[in-house]
Design a protein around this motif. Structure first.
Motif, PDB file in Angstrom:
ATOM      1  N   GLY A 113       0.794  -1.223   0.000  1.00 48.09           N
ATOM      2  CA  GLY A 113       0.000   0.000   0.000  1.00 48.09           C
ATOM      3  C   GLY A 113       0.821   1.265   0.000  1.00 48.09           C
ATOM      4  N   GLY A 251      -5.008   1.426  -3.105  1.00 47.53           N
ATOM      5  CA  GLY A 251      -4.259   1.895  -1.946  1.00 47.53           C
ATOM      6  C   GLY A 251      -5.130   2.582  -0.915  1.00 47.53           C
ATOM      7  N   GLN A 254      -6.427   0.101   1.584  1.00 46.25           N
ATOM      8  CA  GLN A 254      -5.410  -0.309   2.546  1.00 46.25           C
ATOM      9  C   GLN A 254      -5.175   0.793   3.573  1.00 46.25           C
ATOM     10  OE1 GLN A 254      -4.248  -2.984   3.499  1.00 46.25           O
ATOM     11  NE2 GLN A 254      -2.068  -3.301   3.150  1.00 46.25           N
ATOM     12  N   VAL A 298      -0.252   6.540  -1.035  1.00 46.42           N
ATOM     13  CA  VAL A 298      -0.482   5.105  -1.174  1.00 46.42           C
ATOM     14  C   VAL A 298      -0.510   4.704  -2.645  1.00 46.42           C
ATOM     15  CG1 VAL A 298      -1.658   4.788   1.034  1.00 46.42           C
ATOM     16  CG2 VAL A 298      -2.975   5.506  -0.973  1.00 46.42           C
TER      17      VAL A 298
END
Length: 407
Positions: A113, A251, A254, A298
């Protein structure tokens, strides 16, 4: 459609974000009378928090320009040693004269991530006394579909290729997520009698055996079947990105998971930023900005890699159970004899519980006792084992000595 909806939401907020940024600069300008009043500083602080909350955080830079070696500043250059569709191998080349014969270390950054720059502090500690290389993983949304898919087997292939490229004198250090695939890569090299086996392997806060002292993250991975993750966590990259229509684990999902684990702390940190700005504490505000500029940056993960990692590492426990295979070849950590092994864990790690990384020693039973090491660092969580004061002053010196003993 979640990815597209979030992207459209941020795009719609762009005019407001730009306006907030402009007014914030006006209100905090030294020539503006409001910059010296509590109300003016509070307004500027609120505008900065809004701008940061609605910003798209791009990939940060490592930013190494010099490093101090033996008391003198030495220039550092980033060199791309190898480039693959989903990763480039970076070398932080030090302009040393005369040249030194420092150990070479391959730092395998996590693909979980965050960008490899999350390990800036790790690299900074290693640089003065090592030739440092790092895996700079690509954001999957920036990789066109024509470049192919990427799964756990590809990850292991990349590690093997980089180890062969750097040669048998290299030491490998894996932080968090890459611990299982790095251990698998070294085991495959050992079983094949490949001369590219590294001198040492350091695994830090990695999920080698998540049955040991399971954390919230581990329990979540086993609470649902893999189909649930595929249907709920996998999304298509919007078509306007280079990797448009690629299946990814975004991302932002996450990041949401990481932040929800310590939501009160993150909210408290942002309230601290507000107070720092109102009180005119520039140093405190800048420290907050540096941390969250990195933390909120991310990247997307290729769907195949994400799902295969969840299934193999967290659900099937394939490596510790002896069922892991790579392209039809059984992964056997007991084949490792020449590579020294060190493991590092944090006492307060809420991502990889205490004992999960140390489990590698039981799997690598052919390594002599004199070529092993383990450190359980008191008082630190997951990020504290590879960043911050405890890493620099207590953990790194032990890793440095371990590398030199096994060079």
């Amino acid at each position: 459609m979640l990815y597209q909806a979030l992207d459209a939401h941020l795009a719609a907020l762009t005019p407001l974000r730009l306006a907030a940024e402009a007014f914030q600069h006006v209100l905090s300008h030294p020539l503006h009378p409001g910059a010296y009043t509590p109300a003016g500083r509070a307004a500027a602080a609120g505008l900065e928090l809004f701008e940061r909350a609605t910003r798209r955080y791009g990939k940060p830079e490592f930013g190494f320009e010099t490093v101090t070696v033996e008391g003198r500043a030495v220039a550092v250059r980033e060199q791309t040693v190898a480039e693959k569709p989903f990763c480039r191998l970076l070398h932080f080349a030090r302009d040393l004269s005369p040249r030194r014969t420092d150990p070479a270390v391959l730092v395998v950054a996590p693909m979980s991530g965050h960008f490899a720059t999350l390990l800036r502090g790790t690299v900074a500690a290693l640089l003065p006394e090592h030739e440092v290389y790092i895996t700079d993983w690509a954001d999957a949304r920036s990789v066109p579909l024509a470049r192919g898919a990427f799964g756990l087997a590809d990850y292991i292939d990349y590690v093997i290729e980089f180890l062969r490229l750097l040669g048998p004198e290299v030491h490998v250090l894996a932080v968090c997520q890459p611990s299982p695939p790095v251990l698998a890569a070294v085991a495959l090299l050992a079983a094949a009698g490949d001369p590219a086996q590294p001198r040492s392997m350091t695994l830090m806060g990695g999920p080698i055996d998540t049955r040991v002292n399971p954390t919230v993250v581990n329990r979540l991975a086993t609470s649902r079947p893999i189909d649930w993750f595929e249907h709920r966590a996998i999304h298509l990259v919007p078509h306007w990105y280079p990797g448009g229509n690629r299946r990814v684990y975004p991302g932002f999902l996450q990041l949401t998971g990481f932040m929800s684990m310590n939501l009160d702390r993150h909210l408290g940190e942002h309230m601290k930023l507000f107070r720092h700005l109102v009180q005119g504490d520039g140093e405190g505000a800048e420290a907050h900005r540096r941390f969250y500029d990195e933390y909120l940056s991310v990247m997307d993960l290729a769907a195949d890699f994400y799902l295969e990692t969840v299934r193999s590492v967290f659900q099937d426990h394939a490596l510790p159970c002896g069922t892991m295979a790579h392209r039809g070849v059984r992964v056997e950590p007991r084949a490792i004899e020449r590579t020294a092994l060190m493991t590092v864990e944090g006492e307060k790690d809420d991502i990889s519980g205490v004992g999960q990384t140390r489990a590698a020693h039981a799997l690598c039973r052919a390594i002599p006792a004199g070529r092993r090491g383990h450190r359980l660092q008191p008082g630190v969580g997951h990020f504290g084992i590879f960043n911050g004061r405890r890493w620099r002053q207590e953990i790194y010196p032990e890793i440095r000595e371990f590398i030199r003993r096994n060079g």
